[in-house]
Design an enzyme around this catalytic site. Structure first.
Site, mmCIF file in Angstrom:
data_model
loop_
_atom_site.group_PDB
_atom_site.id
_atom_site.type_symbol
_atom_site.label_atom_id
_atom_site.label_comp_id
_atom_site.label_asym_id
_atom_site.label_seq_id
_atom_site.Cartn_x
_atom_site.Cartn_y
_atom_site.Cartn_z
ATOM 1 N N CYS A 168 0.706 -1.127 -0.282
ATOM 2 C CA CYS A 168 -0.109 0.411 -0.255
ATOM 3 C C CYS A 168 0.716 1.289 -0.099
ATOM 4 O O CYS A 168 1.192 1.927 -1.015
ATOM 5 C CB CYS A 168 -1.246 0.044 1.666
ATOM 6 N N ASN A 193 -5.308 -1.572 0.141
ATOM 7 C CA ASN A 193 -6.944 -0.693 0.509
ATOM 8 C C ASN A 193 -6.599 0.655 0.573
ATOM 9 O O ASN A 193 -6.055 1.235 1.709
ATOM 10 C CB ASN A 193 -6.908 -1.820 1.878
#
Length: 310
Positions: A168, A193
């Site tokens: 991420c 995410n």
């Protein structure tokens, strides 16, 4: 030619009430599709087993331990490992790790086709905050629930190539790619995410967030002559939207495949690891072109002043 047909397995939303078993069943279904497409490697997102729980505030930090895996494979994930072994499928996925001595990490693993964990990475660049913040549009409490990774940015020789991992927010930092690039990495797998709105900057919406995401991944791939497989968890999780943007980027920094939905979806591309060779032997030949002594001279010329020690 060292071609690997990779399945980037985007996951749609995982609701807070959804069980590990239900999520693992979804992951196995995607794996079966990938096997039918002739893919020997499947890559899932960050925190693939649960909702993005750092959006939820637990005053008692220990209450968050229910989101963590104390072992891997865990009883809940053993069916995933069994399926991968039966299909001869290598895989990578992210999860919340609680170590035997009580440390907590945002972790990703690389598993070979025999079901053996051959690599582990723990997220270094943790975004967000520690305490509940009423001024934010939503909470992003990774710093509350995770410790910074302690394994560095290693690479692994597997599947006939040199593989690395990051997670991420790591993708936004050039040193992430460079650390692995200096070790000859040929494919970086990363899950993410990412909320579609910045909790502190409401004007930075979905379009700009996707732009920065693509900019970071494409630059990292090009500047280190490596494939990058960036895999999203996407969609509306209990009223909180995660952007998609699953991408496969080649060593020239070009997007060669990307997701079309915000649901469970495979993005597939045949990646030739030999495509990394030209960049590594020409413009990004670090051994020939990065003269460390020159960096020292530049630092002295511009008069860099280090801050005083605490």
């Amino acid at each position: 030619m060292r071609e690997i047909k990779v399945a980037a397995a985007q996951l749609g939303p995982i609701q807070k009430a959804e069980s590990r078993a239900a999520v693992v069943a979804r992951m196995i279904a995607l794996m079966q599709q990938a096997k039918a497409e002739g893919c020997p490697l499947i890559v899932y997102p960050e925190l693939a087993l649960t909702t993005f729980f750092p959006r939820w505030y637990h005053e008692d930090r220990a209450e968050a331990d229910s989101w963590f895996e104390a072992e891997m494979p865990s009883p809940a994930t053993q069916p995933l490992f069994d399926a991968a072994r039966a299909m001869g499928m290598a895989m990578s996925f992210g999860y919340a790790e609680k170590t035997p001595d009580g440390h907590h990490f945002n972790t990703s693993i690389l598993v070979d086709a025999a079901g053996n964990i051959v690599g582990k990475y723990r997220k270094i660049h943790l975004p967000g905050h520690v305490e509940y913040d009423s001024e934010r549009s939503h909470q992003h409490l990774e710093k509350r629930y995770f410790e910074p990774g302690d394994l560095g940015f290693p690479v692994w020789r597997t599947l006939g190539g040199i593989f690395g991992m990051c997670i991420c927010n790591d993708r936004r930092w050039p040193e992430t790619y460079r650390e692995m690039g200096l070790q000859g990495v040929e494919m970086i797998v990363l899950g993410f995410n990412t909320p579609s709105v910045n909790s502190q900057k409401g004007a930075e919406g979905l379009a700009q967030r996707l732009f920065h995401h693509k900019l970071s991944v494409q630059a990292g791939a090009y500047q280190n002559a490596t494939w990058v497989i960036a895999v999203a968890k996407a969609g509306d999780e209990d009223g909180h939207h995660l952007m998609g943007g699953t991408l496969i980027v080649n060593p020239d920094g070009e997007i060669v495949a990307e997701s079309q939905t915000e649901g469970d979806e495979l993005v597939i591309h045949a990646c030739d690891l030999d495509d990394t060779v030209f960049g590594k032997e020409t413009i990004f030949d670090f051994a020939r072109h990065r003269r460390i002594e020159h960096y020292g001279r530049i630092t002295a010329q511009v008069g860099v002043v280090l801050p005083p020690e605490d």
